[in-house]
Write a protein that holds these residues in place. Structure first.
Motif, PDB file in Angstrom:
ATOM      1  N   UNK A   1     125.026  39.791 -39.460  1.00 21.10           N
ATOM      2  CA  UNK A   1     124.194  38.541 -39.344  1.00 21.10           C
ATOM      3  C   UNK A   1     124.133  37.777 -38.125  1.00 21.10           C
ATOM      4  N   UNK A   2     122.980  37.271 -37.663  1.00 15.83           N
ATOM      5  CA  UNK A   2     122.877  36.356 -36.668  1.00 15.83           C
ATOM      6  C   UNK A   2     122.171  34.861 -36.909  1.00 15.83           C
ATOM      7  N   UNK A   3     122.730  33.982 -36.298  1.00 14.62           N
ATOM      8  CA  UNK A   3     122.347  32.591 -36.480  1.00 14.62           C
ATOM      9  C   UNK A   3     121.905  32.150 -34.812  1.00 14.62           C
ATOM     10  N   UNK A   4     120.426  31.652 -34.859  1.00 12.30           N
ATOM     11  CA  UNK A   4     120.409  31.024 -33.589  1.00 12.30           C
ATOM     12  C   UNK A   4     119.212  29.904 -33.873  1.00 12.30           C
ATOM     13  N   UNK A   5     119.387  28.924 -32.924  1.00 16.95           N
ATOM     14  CA  UNK A   5     118.574  27.604 -32.773  1.00 16.95           C
ATOM     15  C   UNK A   5     117.040  28.129 -32.282  1.00 16.95           C
ATOM     16  N   UNK A   6     116.085  28.170 -33.311  1.00 19.53           N
ATOM     17  CA  UNK A   6     114.633  28.512 -33.144  1.00 19.53           C
ATOM     18  C   UNK A   6     113.882  27.323 -32.602  1.00 19.53           C
ATOM     19  N   UNK A   7     114.001  26.044 -33.171  1.00 18.89           N
ATOM     20  CA  UNK A   7     113.192  25.148 -32.676  1.00 18.89           C
ATOM     21  C   UNK A   7     114.269  23.986 -32.400  1.00 18.89           C
ATOM     22  N   UNK A   8     114.300  23.444 -31.191  1.00 19.94           N
ATOM     23  CA  UNK A   8     115.457  22.314 -30.859  1.00 19.94           C
ATOM     24  C   UNK A   8     114.514  20.868 -31.247  1.00 19.94           C
ATOM     25  N   UNK A 243     119.710  31.116 -51.538  1.00 20.41           N
ATOM     26  CA  UNK A 243     120.341  30.538 -50.273  1.00 20.41           C
ATOM     27  C   UNK A 243     120.594  28.897 -50.220  1.00 20.41           C
ATOM     28  N   UNK A 244     121.837  28.836 -50.018  1.00 19.50           N
ATOM     29  CA  UNK A 244     122.149  27.141 -49.982  1.00 19.50           C
ATOM     30  C   UNK A 244     122.795  26.922 -48.850  1.00 19.50           C
ATOM     31  N   UNK A 290     115.216  38.799 -46.143  1.00 17.77           N
ATOM     32  CA  UNK A 290     115.952  38.917 -44.960  1.00 17.77           C
ATOM     33  C   UNK A 290     116.218  37.823 -44.070  1.00 17.77           C
ATOM     34  N   UNK A 291     115.519  36.755 -44.159  1.00 16.94           N
ATOM     35  CA  UNK A 291     115.405  35.717 -43.319  1.00 16.94           C
ATOM     36  C   UNK A 291     115.572  34.303 -43.939  1.00 16.94           C
ATOM     37  N   UNK A 292     116.570  33.285 -43.321  1.00 14.71           N
ATOM     38  CA  UNK A 292     116.614  32.092 -43.718  1.00 14.71           C
ATOM     39  C   UNK A 292     116.286  31.084 -42.620  1.00 14.71           C
ATOM     40  N   UNK A 293     115.465  29.993 -42.976  1.00 18.21           N
ATOM     41  CA  UNK A 293     115.321  29.072 -41.725  1.00 18.21           C
ATOM     42  C   UNK A 293     115.749  27.626 -42.478  1.00 18.21           C
ATOM     43  N   UNK A 302     117.501  29.933 -37.348  1.00 20.61           N
ATOM     44  CA  UNK A 302     117.163  30.987 -38.262  1.00 20.61           C
ATOM     45  C   UNK A 302     118.355  31.764 -38.163  1.00 20.61           C
ATOM     46  N   UNK A 303     118.633  32.311 -39.683  1.00 21.46           N
ATOM     47  CA  UNK A 303     119.671  33.351 -39.929  1.00 21.46           C
ATOM     48  C   UNK A 303     119.008  34.630 -40.220  1.00 21.46           C
ATOM     49  N   UNK A 304     119.176  35.807 -39.462  1.00 23.19           N
ATOM     50  CA  UNK A 304     118.665  37.125 -39.953  1.00 23.19           C
ATOM     51  C   UNK A 304     119.730  37.681 -40.854  1.00 23.19           C
ATOM     52  N   UNK A 305     119.844  37.918 -42.251  1.00 25.21           N
ATOM     53  CA  UNK A 305     120.648  38.332 -43.086  1.00 25.21           C
ATOM     54  C   UNK A 305     120.969  39.727 -42.792  1.00 25.21           C
ATOM     55  N   UNK A 306     120.076  40.509 -42.285  1.00 26.26           N
ATOM     56  CA  UNK A 306     120.292  42.104 -41.941  1.00 26.26           C
ATOM     57  C   UNK A 306     120.536  42.363 -40.407  1.00 26.26           C
ATOM     58  N   UNK A 307     120.682  41.138 -39.507  1.00 27.61           N
ATOM     59  CA  UNK A 307     121.043  41.706 -38.283  1.00 27.61           C
ATOM     60  C   UNK A 307     119.871  40.692 -37.502  1.00 27.61           C
ATOM     61  N   UNK A 308     119.714  41.414 -36.186  1.00 27.52           N
ATOM     62  CA  UNK A 308     118.846  40.714 -35.235  1.00 27.52           C
ATOM     63  C   UNK A 308     117.734  41.202 -34.823  1.00 27.52           C
ATOM     64  N   UNK A 309     117.302  42.337 -35.612  1.00 27.53           N
ATOM     65  CA  UNK A 309     116.203  43.137 -35.183  1.00 27.53           C
ATOM     66  C   UNK A 309     114.635  42.632 -35.636  1.00 27.53           C
TER      67      UNK A 309
END
Length: 337
Positions: A1-8, A243-244, A290-293, A302-309
């Motif tokens: 799983x990956x988590x990244x800042x999408x919008x600052x 999702x919580x 598969x995504x959570x924002x 943005x969290x990709x529950x299945x990876x970063x693809x």
């Protein structure tokens, strides 16, 4: 799983709305800023500043393959054709038909469904075609607050002094108002009330307990505990998963497929080390299978529950399109529906 800042985020301008699909994510703020990021197709992999400022807060965002619609304040929606968002297109506007702006009390939006509640009339709009219609029902009780709207049902929370607090379901088209769930008088905090699928209501009780209530059978089907911090936002990945995010920086995915267990099963836990929830904003979330924002003090993650693809990269910011709001129309142009 990956988590990244999408919008600052910008200091003093919290996120007020998020919309997410497998094609992209769009978010609006209290100062009227709107940013979009598409994972594929035109302008993919870039953050697009759709609007840098508006005269009122963004109440809701929604997009299709052709356009992005933004509900601004309690008076209008703006439509931005996606083909022109990076080059400065002029938005089409649709004004809400209401008697007086001062009488508007609440505006709720879920995807293409908008409801405007005022002292005199209730207005519902479908953003797919810009249609509007007034309903005979109106909100007059100052102790009742609307929490969610799905185009057919309006979820209400009532806390009349010296009476038992309750969750109510209103069907404005049929003029029906049902008390679907009385809460114990000792209940101190109820948050995150949302409609889920066909016949379910989800809410957070006492900060950390998720309750799934089936109003057709009048039963609490699941009571989920497991968060160590107070839950600040929830969303639904599909018909079986919730999702919580809690303010201790934890995202959990709860699966309620097993109807024999009322506790649910935590299938994923993500530690959000770069996120904080200290400013006390109203935080928002949207989810797909598969995504959570979700919004935090730093912006939208943005969290990709299945990876970063397939989620692109948020590195380039396109300059804001001109904020020209002179054109006003009564509906959407035919070629952008």
């Amino acid at each position: 799983m990956s988590c990244r800042l999408l919008f600052e985020g910008l200091r003093g301008d919290p996120v007020s709305a998020i919309f997410l699909t497998s094609q992209g994510c769009c978010a609006g703020t209290l100062c009227g800023r709107v940013v979009a990021h598409f994972f594929e197709g035109l302008h993919s992999g870039r953050n697009l500043v759709i609007c840098s400022w508006s005269e009122d807060a963004v109440r809701g965002v929604w997009f299709t393959e052709h356009c992005i619609t933004v509900t601004v304040g309690d008076s209008l929606c703006r439509l931005y054709p996606r083909a022109l968002t990076a080059t400065g297109g002029v938005p089409q506007e649709m004004a809400f038909e209401k008697k007086a702006a001062a009488s508007v009390r609440f505006v709720l939006q879920r995807a293409n469904n908008v409801i405007v509640l005022s002292n005199g009339v209730t207005l519902v709009s479908d953003l797919r075609d810009g249609s509007q219609r007034s309903l005979g029902w109106k909100l007059q009780d100052r102790y009742t607050a609307p929490c969610d709207w799905n185009g057919a049902n309006l979820l209400l929370f009532s806390a009349v002094p010296d009476e038992q607090p309750s969750i109510q379901l209103l069907q404005p088209e049929q003029h029906q108002r049902l008390v679907v769930r009385d809460l114990p008088r000792r209940t101190r905090v109820v948050t995150q009330l949302k409609l889920w699928g066909d016949g379910r209501i989800v809410f957070v009780r006492e900060g950390r307990c998720i309750v799934v209530f089936d109003y057709k059978t009048n039963l609490d089907t699941h009571v989920i505990s497991g968060h160590r911090g107070d839950i600040v936002s929830i969303a639904f990945c599909d018909e079986h998963r919730i999702a919580a995010v809690s303010n201790d920086g934890t995202l959990k995915i709860w699966d309620i497929t097993n109807t024999k267990s009322r506790r649910g099963v935590c299938t994923k836990t993500v530690t959000l080390r770069q996120c904080s929830f200290d400013l006390g904003w109203s935080y928002h979330m949207a989810a797909t299978d598969s995504l959570v924002a979700f919004s935090a003090d730093e912006g939208v993650f943005l969290v990709d529950l299945n990876g970063s693809q397939g989620t692109g990269s948020a590195t380039q910011v396109v300059p804001a399109a001109p904020n020209n709001h002179n054109h006003r129309g009564g509906g959407w142009p035919a070629n952008t529906r």
